[in-house]
Motif scaffolding. Sequence first.
Motif, short mmCIF file in Angstrom:
data_model
loop_
_atom_site.label_atom_id
_atom_site.label_comp_id
_atom_site.label_asym_id
_atom_site.label_seq_id
_atom_site.Cartn_x
_atom_site.Cartn_y
_atom_site.Cartn_z
N ASP A 92 -3.04 -43.95 19.39
CA ASP A 92 -2.98 -43.22 20.65
C ASP A 92 -3.85 -41.97 20.59
N GLU A 93 -5.04 -42.06 21.19
CA GLU A 93 -5.96 -40.92 21.20
C GLU A 93 -5.56 -39.88 22.24
N GLY A 94 -4.56 -40.15 23.03
CA GLY A 94 -4.10 -39.19 24.02
C GLY A 94 -3.14 -38.16 23.45
N GLN A 95 -2.75 -38.35 22.22
CA GLN A 95 -1.79 -37.43 21.61
C GLN A 95 -2.38 -36.04 21.45
N ASP A 96 -1.51 -35.06 21.57
CA ASP A 96 -1.87 -33.66 21.41
C ASP A 96 -2.50 -33.41 20.04
N PHE A 97 -1.99 -34.02 19.01
CA PHE A 97 -2.51 -33.84 17.66
C PHE A 97 -3.96 -34.29 17.57
N TYR A 98 -4.28 -35.39 18.21
CA TYR A 98 -5.64 -35.90 18.20
C TYR A 98 -6.59 -34.90 18.86
N SER A 99 -6.23 -34.43 20.03
CA SER A 99 -7.13 -33.53 20.76
C SER A 99 -7.22 -32.13 20.15
N LYS A 100 -6.15 -31.68 19.51
CA LYS A 100 -6.15 -30.32 18.95
C LYS A 100 -6.55 -30.24 17.48
N VAL A 101 -6.42 -31.32 16.74
CA VAL A 101 -6.73 -31.28 15.31
C VAL A 101 -7.88 -32.21 14.94
N ILE A 102 -7.80 -33.46 15.32
CA ILE A 102 -8.79 -34.45 14.90
C ILE A 102 -10.14 -34.23 15.58
N LEU A 103 -10.16 -34.15 16.90
CA LEU A 103 -11.43 -34.00 17.61
C LEU A 103 -12.20 -32.74 17.22
N PRO A 104 -11.57 -31.57 17.18
CA PRO A 104 -12.34 -30.38 16.76
C PRO A 104 -12.96 -30.54 15.37
N ASP A 105 -12.24 -31.21 14.47
CA ASP A 105 -12.78 -31.43 13.14
C ASP A 105 -13.94 -32.42 13.18
N GLU A 106 -13.83 -33.45 14.01
CA GLU A 106 -14.94 -34.39 14.16
C GLU A 106 -16.19 -33.69 14.65
N ARG A 107 -16.04 -32.74 15.55
CA ARG A 107 -17.20 -32.03 16.09
C ARG A 107 -17.91 -31.19 15.03
N LYS A 108 -17.18 -30.76 14.02
CA LYS A 108 -17.78 -30.02 12.90
C LYS A 108 -18.40 -30.97 11.89
N LEU A 109 -17.79 -32.11 11.70
CA LEU A 109 -18.15 -33.04 10.64
C LEU A 109 -19.25 -34.02 11.02
N PHE A 110 -19.11 -34.63 12.17
CA PHE A 110 -20.01 -35.71 12.57
C PHE A 110 -21.09 -35.24 13.54
N LEU A 111 -22.08 -36.08 13.74
CA LEU A 111 -23.16 -35.82 14.68
C LEU A 111 -22.59 -35.46 16.06
N THR A 112 -21.62 -36.24 16.50
CA THR A 112 -20.85 -36.00 17.73
C THR A 112 -19.45 -36.51 17.44
N GLU A 113 -18.57 -36.49 18.43
CA GLU A 113 -17.28 -37.13 18.24
C GLU A 113 -17.56 -38.56 17.79
N ALA A 114 -16.79 -39.02 16.83
CA ALA A 114 -17.07 -40.32 16.21
C ALA A 114 -17.24 -41.44 17.22
N ARG A 115 -16.34 -41.53 18.18
CA ARG A 115 -16.41 -42.66 19.12
C ARG A 115 -17.66 -42.62 19.99
N ASN A 116 -18.32 -41.45 20.06
CA ASN A 116 -19.52 -41.32 20.90
C ASN A 116 -20.80 -41.74 20.20
N HIS A 117 -20.79 -41.86 18.88
CA HIS A 117 -22.04 -42.23 18.21
C HIS A 117 -21.90 -43.34 17.18
N MET A 118 -20.69 -43.68 16.81
CA MET A 118 -20.55 -44.68 15.74
C MET A 118 -21.05 -46.05 16.18
N GLU A 119 -21.52 -46.79 15.20
CA GLU A 119 -21.91 -48.18 15.38
C GLU A 119 -20.89 -49.01 14.63
N ILE A 120 -20.41 -50.05 15.25
CA ILE A 120 -19.42 -50.92 14.63
C ILE A 120 -20.11 -52.17 14.13
N VAL A 121 -19.88 -52.46 12.85
CA VAL A 121 -20.43 -53.67 12.24
C VAL A 121 -19.27 -54.52 11.73
#
Length: 155
Positions: A92-121
């Motif tokens: 559930d990406e709608g959870q408060d924890f995801y938006s307040k903890v996971i996403l801000p960390d993704e923005r520091k770590l990855f090129l963009t939010e993971a779901r916006n740039h990842m390629e699935i193989v």
Amino acid sequence: MSTSTSTASRQNLPQNLLKRHAGSSIEDFRKHYIERHSKAAIPWFLANGVTYYAQIHGPLSWASEAASQKYAGSIKLDEWDASSEVDLANVDEGQDFYSKVILPDERKLFLTEARNHMEIVDAGSVVGDRVEFIVDGKALVEYEEWKKVWNEHEA
């Protein structure tokens, strides 16, 4: 933390190719992804029923000639820094924890939010240095600090 190459506990999960944030060294990216981001995600993953989570760090290579040929026209593997294996279907990406903890960390770590740039193989397409964090629904690493953060968000 396990750096296994065993496939015994691995599920048949697609692999999500990821790029590091511009300006981040490979070493800094790897350290942050392993020591911070993975541990922050563990309580959220476990609460959402994730039973397996691993990262594969570069240099990445194709696991087989078939994988190399399948993606040759669309993916230059040397442009990707890591891959993850995790079943996000019921998370559930709608959870408060995801938006307040996971996403801000993704923005520091990855090129963009993971779901916006990842390629699935396909599962098993990419190999590299595998680090397992959740196997059979159990965390393999200590994540007490993030358990507290999770519990505060849930309260």
